[in-house]
Design a protein around this motif. Structure first.
Motif, PDB file in Angstrom:
ATOM      1  N   VAL A  15     -49.806   1.505  36.203  1.00  0.00           N
ATOM      2  CA  VAL A  15     -51.127   1.896  35.701  1.00  0.00           C
ATOM      3  C   VAL A  15     -51.129   2.066  34.188  1.00  0.00           C
ATOM      4  N   SER A  44     -46.060   3.224  40.544  1.00  0.00           N
ATOM      5  CA  SER A  44     -47.214   3.915  39.974  1.00  0.00           C
ATOM      6  C   SER A  44     -47.334   3.743  38.465  1.00  0.00           C
ATOM      7  N   CYS A 104     -50.945  -0.828  41.647  1.00  0.00           N
ATOM      8  CA  CYS A 104     -50.030   0.026  40.878  1.00  0.00           C
ATOM      9  C   CYS A 104     -48.851   0.482  41.726  1.00  0.00           C
ATOM     10  N   THR A 124     -50.105   7.874  40.617  1.00  0.00           N
ATOM     11  CA  THR A 124     -50.987   7.019  39.817  1.00  0.00           C
ATOM     12  C   THR A 124     -52.229   7.793  39.390  1.00  0.00           C
TER      13      THR A 124
END
Length: 142
Positions: A112, A109, A106, A18
């Motif tokens: 995001v 990931s 998130c 992230t």
């Protein structure tokens, strides 16, 4: 001060991925190592409200304090869950990212990408090799 903040655990692959996607958008975020500098009660409540989730939805269940504190008990109140997360920050799921476009847990990931103000500047693959963004900065569809 950056317009993006990440509540980060560098030992977590999802959190590292992230962070790298934020950087791939051309921004160096404010990084809060939340295990070393946990949020206050007010900050945690603000994050939960901004994500429009419950405290239970932010709770990590795969860490030792979860079982020891019997946090799977459905009778526990939101305040009790918040107290547990504040006492044992490892119970706070991560990464949490705050941008001008929203606040989000998130996981995975690539969540995001929906709240980053800037496009991705280059292709991006996760640490495990999974391609997430193409050369034009577009999210790849799974």
């Amino acid at each position: 001060m950056s317009a993006i903040t990440i509540y980060h655990n560098p030992a977590c692959g999802t959190s590292r991925n992230t962070l790298e996607m934020i950087r791939n958008s051309g921004v160096e975020p404010d990084i809060i190592l939340y295990l070393e500098t946990p949020p206050s009660r007010e900050q945690l409540l603000t994050l939960i409200a901004a994500m429009a989730i419950t405290p239970r939805a932010l709770l990590r269940s795969n860490v030792e304090p979860f079982a020891r504190l019997a946090l799977d008990n459905p009778a526990l109140t939101d305040d009790q869950l918040i107290d547990a997360m504040l006492a044992e920050p490892i119970l706070i799921n991560r990464p949490i990212v705050v941008t001008p476009l929203g606040t989000r847990l998130c996981r995975p990931s690539e969540e995001v990408l929906a709240i980053l103000p800037n496009r991705q500047q280059a292709a991006f693959s996760k640490e495990d090799g999974e391609a997430v963004v193409d050369q034009q900065g577009n999210k790849l569809v799974k």
